[in-house]
Design an enzyme around this catalytic site. Structure first.
Site, PDB file in Angstrom:
ATOM      1  N   TYR A 207     -10.090   5.816   5.608  1.00 53.67           N
ATOM      2  CA  TYR A 207     -10.255   6.673   6.957  1.00 53.67           C
ATOM      3  C   TYR A 207     -11.003   7.789   6.846  1.00 53.67           C
ATOM      4  CZ  TYR A 207      -6.071   4.302   8.938  1.00 53.67           C
ATOM      5  OH  TYR A 207      -4.978   3.368   9.272  1.00 53.67           O
TER       6      TYR A 207
ATOM      7  N   HIS B 208       0.743  -1.161  -0.153  1.00 55.75           N
ATOM      8  CA  HIS B 208      -0.029   0.013   0.199  1.00 55.75           C
ATOM      9  C   HIS B 208       0.867   1.235  -0.150  1.00 55.75           C
ATOM     10  CE1 HIS B 208      -4.177  -1.489   1.171  1.00 55.75           C
ATOM     11  NE2 HIS B 208      -3.585  -2.528   0.521  1.00 55.75           N
TER      12      HIS B 208
ATOM     13  N   PRO C 180      -6.244   1.522  18.061  1.00 58.21           N
ATOM     14  CA  PRO C 180      -5.775   0.938  16.659  1.00 58.21           C
ATOM     15  C   PRO C 180      -5.661   2.064  15.274  1.00 58.21           C
ATOM     16  CG  PRO C 180      -7.922   0.134  17.027  1.00 58.21           C
ATOM     17  CD  PRO C 180      -7.257   0.893  18.321  1.00 58.21           C
TER      18      PRO C 180
ATOM     19  N   LYS D 145      -0.314   0.809  14.918  1.00 57.60           N
ATOM     20  CA  LYS D 145       1.208   0.702  15.401  1.00 57.60           C
ATOM     21  C   LYS D 145       1.144  -0.379  16.555  1.00 57.60           C
ATOM     22  CE  LYS D 145       3.000   4.206  13.553  1.00 57.60           C
ATOM     23  NZ  LYS D 145       2.944   3.748  12.314  1.00 57.60           N
TER      24      LYS D 145
ATOM     25  N   TYR E   6       3.044   7.122   9.809  1.00 57.49           N
ATOM     26  CA  TYR E   6       2.332   6.001   9.289  1.00 57.49           C
ATOM     27  C   TYR E   6       3.203   4.720   8.813  1.00 57.49           C
ATOM     28  CZ  TYR E   6      -1.907   3.328   8.151  1.00 57.49           C
ATOM     29  OH  TYR E   6      -3.034   2.612   8.119  1.00 57.49           O
TER      30      TYR E   6
HETATM   31  C1  LIG Z   1      -9.068  -7.648  20.221  1.00 55.63           C
HETATM   32  C2  LIG Z   1      -7.826  -7.090  19.576  1.00 55.63           C
HETATM   33  C3  LIG Z   1      -8.069  -6.357  18.512  1.00 55.63           C
HETATM   34  C4  LIG Z   1      -6.912  -5.706  17.743  1.00 55.63           C
HETATM   35  N1  LIG Z   1      -6.943  -5.060  16.574  1.00 55.63           N
HETATM   36  C5  LIG Z   1      -5.960  -4.389  15.960  1.00 55.63           C
HETATM   37  C6  LIG Z   1      -6.294  -3.828  14.901  1.00 55.63           C
HETATM   38  O1  LIG Z   1      -7.093  -3.937  14.133  1.00 55.63           O
HETATM   39  N2  LIG Z   1      -5.111  -3.035  14.202  1.00 55.63           N
HETATM   40  C7  LIG Z   1      -4.069  -2.910  14.978  1.00 55.63           C
HETATM   41  O2  LIG Z   1      -3.114  -2.061  14.510  1.00 55.63           O
HETATM   42  N3  LIG Z   1      -3.755  -3.520  16.137  1.00 55.63           N
HETATM   43  C8  LIG Z   1      -4.813  -4.290  16.595  1.00 55.63           C
HETATM   44  N4  LIG Z   1      -4.521  -4.883  17.708  1.00 55.63           N
HETATM   45  C9  LIG Z   1      -3.457  -4.595  18.363  1.00 55.63           C
HETATM   46  C10 LIG Z   1      -2.290  -5.650  18.102  1.00 55.63           C
HETATM   47  O3  LIG Z   1      -2.929  -6.925  17.668  1.00 55.63           O
HETATM   48  C11 LIG Z   1      -1.424  -5.928  19.371  1.00 55.63           C
HETATM   49  O4  LIG Z   1      -0.622  -4.744  19.669  1.00 55.63           O
HETATM   50  C12 LIG Z   1      -0.318  -7.262  19.106  1.00 55.63           C
HETATM   51  O5  LIG Z   1      -0.987  -8.287  19.119  1.00 55.63           O
HETATM   52  C13 LIG Z   1       0.771  -7.063  20.108  1.00 55.63           C
HETATM   53  O6  LIG Z   1       1.273  -8.311  20.198  1.00 55.63           O
HETATM   54  P1  LIG Z   1       1.864  -8.983  21.492  1.00 55.63           P
HETATM   55  O7  LIG Z   1       2.629 -10.233  21.068  1.00 55.63           O
HETATM   56  O8  LIG Z   1       2.554  -7.934  22.110  1.00 55.63           O
HETATM   57  O9  LIG Z   1       0.582  -9.524  22.238  1.00 55.63           O
HETATM   58  P2  LIG Z   1      -0.528 -10.590  21.835  1.00 55.63           P
HETATM   59  O10 LIG Z   1      -0.754 -10.585  20.519  1.00 55.63           O
HETATM   60  O11 LIG Z   1      -1.715 -10.255  22.647  1.00 55.63           O
HETATM   61  O12 LIG Z   1       0.099 -11.777  22.453  1.00 55.63           O
HETATM   62  C14 LIG Z   1       0.244 -12.128  23.833  1.00 55.63           C
HETATM   63  C15 LIG Z   1       0.175 -13.724  23.982  1.00 55.63           C
HETATM   64  O13 LIG Z   1       0.452 -14.217  25.472  1.00 55.63           O
HETATM   65  C16 LIG Z   1      -0.573 -15.087  25.566  1.00 55.63           C
HETATM   66  N5  LIG Z   1      -0.751 -15.070  27.022  1.00 55.63           N
HETATM   67  C17 LIG Z   1      -1.502 -14.183  27.951  1.00 55.63           C
HETATM   68  N6  LIG Z   1      -1.404 -14.370  29.133  1.00 55.63           N
HETATM   69  C18 LIG Z   1      -0.570 -15.511  29.170  1.00 55.63           C
HETATM   70  C19 LIG Z   1      -0.182 -16.281  30.369  1.00 55.63           C
HETATM   71  N7  LIG Z   1      -0.761 -15.782  31.654  1.00 55.63           N
HETATM   72  N8  LIG Z   1       0.428 -17.435  30.034  1.00 55.63           N
HETATM   73  C20 LIG Z   1       0.955 -17.668  28.966  1.00 55.63           C
HETATM   74  N9  LIG Z   1       0.479 -16.879  27.689  1.00 55.63           N
HETATM   75  C21 LIG Z   1      -0.091 -16.020  28.006  1.00 55.63           C
HETATM   76  C22 LIG Z   1      -1.759 -14.806  24.873  1.00 55.63           C
HETATM   77  O14 LIG Z   1      -2.669 -16.011  24.620  1.00 55.63           O
HETATM   78  C23 LIG Z   1      -1.138 -14.149  23.512  1.00 55.63           C
HETATM   79  O15 LIG Z   1      -0.951 -15.342  22.640  1.00 55.63           O
HETATM   80  C24 LIG Z   1      -5.523  -5.702  18.604  1.00 55.63           C
HETATM   81  C25 LIG Z   1      -5.782  -6.119  19.717  1.00 55.63           C
HETATM   82  C26 LIG Z   1      -6.456  -6.806  20.307  1.00 55.63           C
HETATM   83  C27 LIG Z   1      -6.540  -7.382  21.535  1.00 55.63           C
END
Ligand SMILES: Cc1cc2nc3c(=O)[nH]c(=O)nc-3n(C[C@H](O)[C@H](O)[C@H](O)COP(=O)(O)OP(=O)(O)OC[C@H]3O[C@@H](n4cnc5c(N)ncnc54)[C@H](O)[C@@H]3O)c2cc1C
Length: 409
Positions: free
Chosen positions: A203, A75, A295, A299, A387
């Site tokens: 947007y 994009h 979101p 980021k 962005y």
């Molecule tokens: C519902 C939702 C929708 C989103 N939509 C968007 C979007 O549309 N656009 C956008 O830019 N961003 C979006 N985000 C944000 C983006 O997805 C996150 O910033 C990203 O997933 C961060 O990655 P992470 O690995 O830090 O955390 P996560 O992806 O949350 O991964 C954390 C992992 O830890 C595991 N975990 C949790 N607790 C425990 C425990 N006690 N023991 C073992 N494992 C555990 C979880 O199961 C998960 O697999 C969204 C987030 C959520 C929650």
């Protein structure tokens, strides 16, 4: 009780935990990932979908961008909409860079496949995790499952377990300062089996509330509507959702989103959240465990990748060069980028959403700002630069030799 040892114990197999484990592996550092959910659940969880230029480069350098390069959608800009008129922000023209649309669940699938192909130790459905002795020289991850207890002795622990994980709450009382802002709205999002009818994300600011047209592939669209934080999804039939999307997204030139079967729908709250510092003793937070952005600026996943890039590099410097400086500075290095992403995400959110409590003055000022971004090259460049992703602070490149593993894809 079963006991094992690793250099870095990682809690969570989201983008942060998986990428960290892979980067450590490339640098010859062992890790074990503990994940509460099943592999299938992690691989199907639909969340983010926009990868910054910076994240794509990181995935490429780490040798895990084979499928992303084939299937990701390049994009070169986004569109902003106001009063049914669209205005394009041309990223490549303004910054020389672009973003790639590729679902978070696809990134997760690729990273899991690669870790397993490389012999990585990933423990899905691991049981209940708790952290012990984070201020000691050998912190421990304790796992309870079906009456059995496992202990993993680590040099360091990475808390990559998202916003609701246990790592952040394992910091001692008073060790963390929380910075937080809740927004008076949420996003109602759908995933639809509907062919894309726009090339780029749109947007749209609308008096009934913000809406976003986006896509995950040429056949799957992802659309959002600003809604109340306590919106009851059961009150939103598919017909009602499409009708509202047509009202808010419809353009003066006759363009409307193409409809199709709704595959998933849900409401996601909007919040800005940061804890400082990201480290206590030998426990390091990364990704959503340490910060949440609304979101709008796309980021979340990108910040998670930046954190683990810095953490992997700091651990490499420690193990390979006996240099603890980068690890000591991990929190401050990450926070500089985190706060810039927070600012940008807050700004995009403020620019595009309808705030019910706004005074007539605030409303006129908001519209003036949107018109300014849509008419000024300088303002558009600032949006584009943020962005596509600000450059990572320079440090040693990720170890190469990490060619894509054909068996993975
Ligand atoms: C519902 C939702 C929708 C989103 N939509 C968007 C979007 O549309 N656009 C956008 O830019 N961003 C979006 N985000 C944000 C983006 O997805 C996150 O910033 C990203 O997933 C961060 O990655 P992470 O690995 O830090 O955390 P996560 O992806 O949350 O991964 C954390 C992992 O830890 C595991 N975990 C949790 N607790 C425990 C425990 N006690 N023991 C073992 N494992 C555990 C979880 O199961 C998960 O697999 C969204 C987030 C959520 C929650």
């Amino acid at each position: 009780m079963a006991r094992s040892e690793t250099q870095v114990g990682i809690v969570g197999a989201g983008p942060a935990g998986l990428m960290l484990s892979h980067l450590l592996h490339l640098n010859g550092i062992s890790s074990i990932i503990l994940e509460a959910r099943s592999r299938a659940y992690c691989e199907e969880r639909v969340r983010a979908g926009v990868l910054e230029h910076t994240s794509v480069e990181m995935l490429r350098q780490a040798g895990v961008a084979g499928r992303l390069d084939r299937e990701g959608l390049r994009h070169e800009g986004i569109e902003l909409g106001l009063r049914g008129q669209r205005h394009r922000i041309p990223f490549v023209e303004l910054t020389g860079k672009f973003v790639t649309v590729y679902g978070q669940q696809e990134v997760v699938k690729d990273l899991i496949a690669r870790r397993l192909a490389d012999g990585g130790d990933l423990r899905f459905e691991c049981g209940t995790v708790s952290l012990r002795g984070i201020e000691s020289a050998k912190p421990t991850i304790r796992i309870e499952k079906d009456g059995n207890i496992d202990e993993i002795r680590c040099d360091y622990i990475a808390g990559c377990d998202g916003f609701h994980g246990i790592s952040r709450s394992s910091f001692p009382d008073g060790a963390l300062t929380v910075y937080e802002r809740n927004y008076p709205f949420a996003w109602l999002g759908i995933l639809a089996e509907a062919p894309t009818s726009r090339e780029e994300l749109l947007y749209m600011h609308h008096e009934r509330g913000f809406s976003l047209y986006s896509m995950r592939s040429p056949r799957i669209t992802r659309l959002y509507l600003q809604c109340r934080p306590d919106e009851n999804i059961n009150e939103w039939s598919d017909d009602r959702i499409w009708s509202e999307l047509h009202t808010r997204l419809g353009c003066a030139d006759g363009w409307h989103p193409t409809e199709g079967p709704v595959l998933q729908k849900g409401v996601t709250g909007m919040r800005s959240f940061v804890v400082e510092p990201l480290q206590h003793g030998r426990l390091f937070l990364a990704g959503d465990a340490a910060h949440i952005v609304p979101p709008t600026g796309a980021k979340g996943m990108n910040l998670a990748f930046a954190d683990v890039y810095y953490l992997a590099e700091a651990l490499r410097a420690l193990y390979a060069e006996n240099d603890p400086e980068k690890l000591r500075r991990y929190s401050e290095t990450c926070l500089r980028r985190i706060w810039k992403a927070q600012r940008f995400s807050w700004w995009m959110t403020s620019l595009l959403h309808r705030f019910e409590e706004d005074s007539p003055f605030d409303r006129r000022r908001q519209l003036a700002e949107l018109e300014y971004v849509m008419s000024s090259r300088a303002a558009a460049t600032s949006l584009a630069e943020n962005y596509v992703g600000l450059p990572l602070e320079v440090s040693a490149p990720i170890e190469r030799g990490a060619v894509d593993h054909p068996a993975n894809y």
